[in-house]
Design an enzyme around this catalytic site. Structure first.
Site, PDB file in Angstrom:
ATOM      1  N   TYR A  69      -5.505  -2.716 -13.629  1.00  0.00           N
ATOM      2  CA  TYR A  69      -4.112  -2.650 -13.444  1.00  0.00           C
ATOM      3  C   TYR A  69      -3.348  -3.078 -14.829  1.00  0.00           C
ATOM      4  CZ  TYR A  69      -3.964  -2.920  -8.396  1.00  0.00           C
ATOM      5  OH  TYR A  69      -4.262  -2.630  -6.922  1.00  0.00           O
ATOM      6  N   GLU A  80      -3.841   2.754 -10.741  1.00  0.00           N
ATOM      7  CA  GLU A  80      -3.161   1.342 -10.718  1.00  0.00           C
ATOM      8  C   GLU A  80      -2.678   1.082 -12.345  1.00  0.00           C
ATOM      9  OE1 GLU A  80      -2.369  -0.130  -8.362  1.00  0.00           O
ATOM     10  OE2 GLU A  80      -3.549   0.812  -6.850  1.00  0.00           O
ATOM     11  N   ASP A 134     -13.914  -1.572  -3.157  1.00  0.00           N
ATOM     12  CA  ASP A 134     -12.707  -2.426  -3.166  1.00  0.00           C
ATOM     13  C   ASP A 134     -13.207  -3.660  -4.154  1.00  0.00           C
ATOM     14  OD1 ASP A 134     -11.517  -1.120  -1.433  1.00  0.00           O
ATOM     15  OD2 ASP A 134     -12.257  -2.445   0.363  1.00  0.00           O
ATOM     16  N   HIS A 154       6.476  -1.033  -7.765  1.00  0.00           N
ATOM     17  CA  HIS A 154       4.952  -0.520  -7.990  1.00  0.00           C
ATOM     18  C   HIS A 154       4.769   0.398  -7.007  1.00  0.00           C
ATOM     19  CE1 HIS A 154       0.755  -1.374  -9.093  1.00  0.00           C
ATOM     20  NE2 HIS A 154       0.520  -1.102  -7.565  1.00  0.00           N
ATOM     21  N   GLU A 155       4.961   0.052  -5.658  1.00  0.00           N
ATOM     22  CA  GLU A 155       4.297   1.183  -4.614  1.00  0.00           C
ATOM     23  C   GLU A 155       5.115   2.365  -4.497  1.00  0.00           C
ATOM     24  OE1 GLU A 155       1.540   0.103  -3.576  1.00  0.00           O
ATOM     25  OE2 GLU A 155       1.794  -1.764  -3.827  1.00  0.00           O
ATOM     26  N   MET A 191       0.823  -1.055  -0.020  1.00  0.00           N
ATOM     27  CA  MET A 191      -0.086   0.117  -0.089  1.00  0.00           C
ATOM     28  C   MET A 191       0.855   1.207   0.064  1.00  0.00           C
ATOM     29  SD  MET A 191      -2.956   1.308  -0.110  1.00  0.00           S
ATOM     30  CE  MET A 191      -2.970   3.036  -0.333  1.00  0.00           C
ATOM     31  N   GLU A 192       0.798   2.133  -1.012  1.00  0.00           N
ATOM     32  CA  GLU A 192       1.583   3.324  -1.352  1.00  0.00           C
ATOM     33  C   GLU A 192       1.364   4.440  -0.377  1.00  0.00           C
ATOM     34  OE1 GLU A 192      -0.969   2.138  -3.047  1.00  0.00           O
ATOM     35  OE2 GLU A 192      -1.967   3.698  -4.198  1.00  0.00           O
ATOM     36  N   HIS A 206       3.625   4.646  -7.374  1.00  0.00           N
ATOM     37  CA  HIS A 206       2.425   5.517  -7.012  1.00  0.00           C
ATOM     38  C   HIS A 206       2.874   6.878  -6.227  1.00  0.00           C
ATOM     39  CE1 HIS A 206      -1.050   2.875  -7.458  1.00  0.00           C
ATOM     40  NE2 HIS A 206      -0.463   1.832  -6.894  1.00  0.00           N
TER      41      HIS A 206
HETATM   42  N1  BES Z   1      -3.178   0.789  -4.097  1.00  0.00           N
HETATM   43  C1  BES Z   1      -3.027  -0.756  -4.024  1.00  0.00           C
HETATM   44  C2  BES Z   1      -3.542  -1.637  -2.901  1.00  0.00           C
HETATM   45  C3  BES Z   1      -5.242  -1.379  -2.831  1.00  0.00           C
HETATM   46  C4  BES Z   1      -5.760  -0.998  -3.928  1.00  0.00           C
HETATM   47  C5  BES Z   1      -5.716  -1.461  -1.487  1.00  0.00           C
HETATM   48  C6  BES Z   1      -7.360  -0.983  -3.873  1.00  0.00           C
HETATM   49  C7  BES Z   1      -6.994  -1.157  -1.432  1.00  0.00           C
HETATM   50  C8  BES Z   1      -7.934  -0.850  -2.673  1.00  0.00           C
HETATM   51  C9  BES Z   1      -1.549  -1.146  -4.119  1.00  0.00           C
HETATM   52  O1  BES Z   1      -0.675  -0.268  -4.818  1.00  0.00           O
HETATM   53  C10 BES Z   1      -1.462  -2.217  -5.032  1.00  0.00           C
HETATM   54  O2  BES Z   1      -1.822  -2.531  -6.369  1.00  0.00           O
HETATM   55  N2  BES Z   1      -0.836  -3.549  -4.383  1.00  0.00           N
HETATM   56  C11 BES Z   1      -0.942  -4.719  -5.059  1.00  0.00           C
HETATM   57  C12 BES Z   1       0.528  -5.168  -5.379  1.00  0.00           C
HETATM   58  C13 BES Z   1       1.083  -4.601  -6.789  1.00  0.00           C
HETATM   59  C14 BES Z   1       2.554  -5.218  -7.054  1.00  0.00           C
HETATM   60  C15 BES Z   1       0.276  -5.034  -7.868  1.00  0.00           C
HETATM   61  C16 BES Z   1      -1.349  -5.808  -4.203  1.00  0.00           C
HETATM   62  O3  BES Z   1      -1.461  -5.521  -3.004  1.00  0.00           O
HETATM   63  O4  BES Z   1      -1.439  -6.941  -4.574  1.00  0.00           O
HETATM   64 ZN    ZN Z   2      -1.233  -0.209  -6.713  1.00  0.00          ZN
END
Ligand code: BES
Ligand code: ZN
Length: 663
Positions: A441, A378, A433, A355-356, A330-331, A359
């Site tokens: 993504y 994303e 969510d 990735h983070e 989480m960024e 962001h």
């Molecule tokens: N910002 C997201 C996590 C997120 C998105 C939390 C929507 C709650 C709601 C974070 O940057 C993310 O995309 N994390 C990915 C990892 C990434 C390498 C694809 C994850 O948690 O899987």
């Molecule tokens: Zn992300």
């Protein structure tokens, strides 16, 4: 719940009770009353857009863009009264599993006589509300907590009399707050101290801070956090790294951020620097391994800056969380929260850090205006992540990861209804969510790759860098992107605009037929030997697997058919000890195959994995696969009974329906 509410306000509140009605009123007012002043910290006059507030009311086709800028997931009214700054003062009570204290909200009004402040809350206990003109003398303020809307929570309506531009809310969170997880000592690496952490994205900030919980509203903040003395608090904010443990910590965030980036964690945390402006926090026993794994972080920051301009946030640190963290990463600004499942021992899973970190430009600097525009966060970040990986680990690694991503996207596209295959997704009536699929993504990333290939890297890179600079510390809608591309990229070669077919990319389901298909040389070889092995023409011992990278292993395991039979599964397991693999991603793919094949020797490991790890992406597919058969489902429920209490509320919410669990 009603307290001292004048009749006229009550009528308004009742009318606003239905969220849609509140939004309607908000949009209406937005068109009539442009916000005259730029909030504190704004770079430009028209910064900090709320749902369509500051811009002149557009006419003609742009009206659609304006309409879609409305945030359906917030009851706040930033067009009228906007929160620009928070002063948090909270005490963490681990025995009660609550945060308790106060927040002072600084307000800015479109007109002095606008006195109704609408905030988002969820499961908060409101103990008192006061207003102040000078921040010194406080008087009781009228407020009302509206009824609860599923997953959106309860709107808190406060009357801030004219001239009273500070509102103080004294409150307490619930142990069940959706944005917090409270861990018992046994759920940590050290087993001695409790731990707590927040996860605010998408709309969980409201479960621990009453705020205008919309990504279109930016705030600066200060915080004082009191904890048991043995523990350290960290936030996505400025704080002295590794100061003494006093039980009383102070933070400031001077750059305006959206509420979903509010972040706090408390635990037995130590700090180790990684570079001059990078470092890692972790429980003491995990710190050496974490620092080793993350050793390339400083290089990543430099690579990203070279591509997209200066890093805007000062320090970049990471926090290694206990394994129940429901996401990979989480960024949170200045302090990425990360799952320990990336600690593979060989840096093979650190694209998550790329990735983070990415962001810090795509998301934290230029922010999706609503959760419909989530792909702007994303998709852009996935693209930038791969550019950072390419710069540090080379094109082969970036290509492999692009193919792995492409394949997961294909699987999602096959499984989803057409309306959920769209980048500019309609989330009306749904939990944002739910929008966290491969579509924003990987389809988003492919669109940027397509633009890059159409216009060439130099032109595209210049445009992307400009997009970050033009939108810094602001929110952007999908319509804004369309406008920006037209003005700043397409005009360099208008003939190519037709080749791009942007509208189809953004609005249509599936992948347009001009979508680039990522390819990897290394994977072509993996596919060749996998096919030969599956057909029986290549012996298990003949697989060149000992030289495979993690990515090649993942591709191999994903490419295997679901009907190998137990003998061949055993064969693979004996040759490569797959059941014992510590790499959480490889183990995940193997365990999925084990469930598909009913390969029982892996079941004890499966149970251990599901009990130990709370990262939703790694456990949900396993439960889903188990739930496909009657006996598998019984086994899944049996494991879930042991594991559920250790999972985060967000993970529980996704898993309960799969297992028919009634909380
Ligand atoms: N910002 C997201 C996590 C997120 C998105 C939390 C929507 C709650 C709601 C974070 O940057 C993310 O995309 N994390 C990915 C990892 C990434 C390498 C694809 C994850 O948690 O899987
Ligand atoms: Zn992300």
């Amino acid at each position: 719940m009603r307290r001292c509410l004048p009749a006229s306000l009550l009528a308004l509140a009742l009318a606003a009770g239905a969220n849609a009605a509140a939004q309607e009123a908000e949009a209406d007012n937005a068109s009539r009353r442009p916000m005259p002043v730029a909030p504190k910290g704004a770079r430009r006059g028209a910064a900090q857009e709320g749902p369509g507030q500051d811009r002149p009311m557009p006419v003609g086709p742009l009206r659609r863009g304006w309409e879609s800028a409305r945030d359906l997931h917030s009851a706040a009214n930033p067009a009228q009264v906007r929160v620009t700054h928070l002063d948090l003062d909270l005490r963490a009570d681990f025995a009660a599993k609550v945060l308790e204290g106060s927040v002072v909200l600084s307000l800015q009004r479109a007109q002095p006589d606008l006195t109704t402040l609408m905030l988002d809350t969820r499961d908060l206990e409101i103990l008192g509300v006061e207003a102040s003109q000078d921040g010194k003398a406080w008087t009781r303020a009228a407020y009302q907590l509206n009824g609860e809307t599923p997953f959106l929570g309860s709107a808190l309506q406060v009357t801030a009399p004219e001239g009273h531009d500070r509102v103080r809310i004294v409150y307490r969170t619930k142990p069940s707050a959706s944005g917090l997880q409270w861990l018992a000592p046994g759920q940590t690496a050290g087993k001695k101290h409790p731990f707590m952490f927040s996860q605010s994205q998408a709309i969980h900030a409201r479960s621990w801070v009453p705020c205008q919980d919309s990504p279109a509203v930016r705030i600066t903040f200060t915080a004082r956090i009191r904890t048991p003395k043995a523990l350290r608090a960290v936030m996505g904010a400025q704080n002295p790294p590794a100061g003494p443990r006093t039980g009383d910590y102070r933070f400031t965030m001077e750059k305006p951020i959206p509420s979903y980036l509010l972040a706090l964690a408390i635990g037995d945390l130590d700090f180790k620097p990684l570079g001059k402006r990078t470092g890692v926090y972790a429980e003491p026993s995990m710190l050496p391994a974490a620092a080793k794994e993350l050793a390339d972080t400083e290089k990543m920051v430099a690579a990203a800056e070279k591509l997209y301009g200066p890093y805007a946030w000062g320090r970049y640190d990471l926090l290694m969380l206990p394994p129940s963290f429901p996401f990979g990463g989480m960024e949170n600004p200045r302090l990425t929260f990360a799952t320990p499942t990336i600690l593979a021992g060989d840096k093979s899973l650190v694209s998550l850090v790329a990735h983070e970190l990415a962001h810090s430009w795509s998301g934290n600097l230029v922010t999706n205006a609503t959760w419909r525009d989530f792909w702007l966060n994303e998709g852009f970040t996935t693209y930038v992540e791969r550019r950072i990986v390419e710069a540090i680990y080379g094109k082969d690694r970036a290509d492999m990861e692009a193919v792995l991503g492409y394949n997961t996207l294909q699987a999602d596209l096959k499984a989803f209804a057409p309306k959920d295959q769209v980048l500019h997704i309609d989330l009306a009536g749904r939990d944002p969510d739910d929008g966290m699929t491969e579509v924003p993504y990987e389809k988003g990333c492919l669109l940027l790759r397509h633009l890059e290939q159409t216009y060439g890297r130099p032109a595209f890179d210049a445009w992307l860098k400009g997009w970050f600079a033009r939108g810094a510390f602001q929110s952007r809608t999908t319509a804004d992107l369309e406008e920006d591309l037209a003005a700043n990229l397409f005009k360099s070669d208008p003939a190519k605009e037709e080749v791009v077919r942007l509208a189809e990319w953004i609005k249509a389901p599936g992948l347009p037929d001009n979508a680039p298909a990522p390819a990897s040389r290394a994977f072509a070889e993996v596919e060749r030997v996998t096919a030969a092995w599956a057909a029986g023409s290549l012996k298990t011992a003949g697989l060149p697997a000992r030289a495979w990278s993690t990515q090649e292993w993942l591709h191999f395991l994903e490419a295997l058919p679901a009907d190998l039979g137990p003998a061949r599964m055993k064969d693979l397991d004996q040759a490569f000890r797959l059941t014992d693999r510590g790499n959480a991603e490889i183990a995940h793919r193997w365990l999925l195959l084990a469930v598909k094949h009913r390969y029982e020797p892996a079941y004890p490991r499966l149970e251990k994995y599901l009990v130990a790890i709370g990262r939703r992406k790694l456990i949900k597919p396993l439960y889903e696969e188990l739930a496909k058969t009657a006996d598998g489902k019984l086994m899944a429920i049996d494991i879930y009974r042991k594991a559920r209490a250790g999972y985060h509320p967000i993970a529980q919410a996704s898993l309960d329906p799969i297992l028919g669990w009634k909380p």
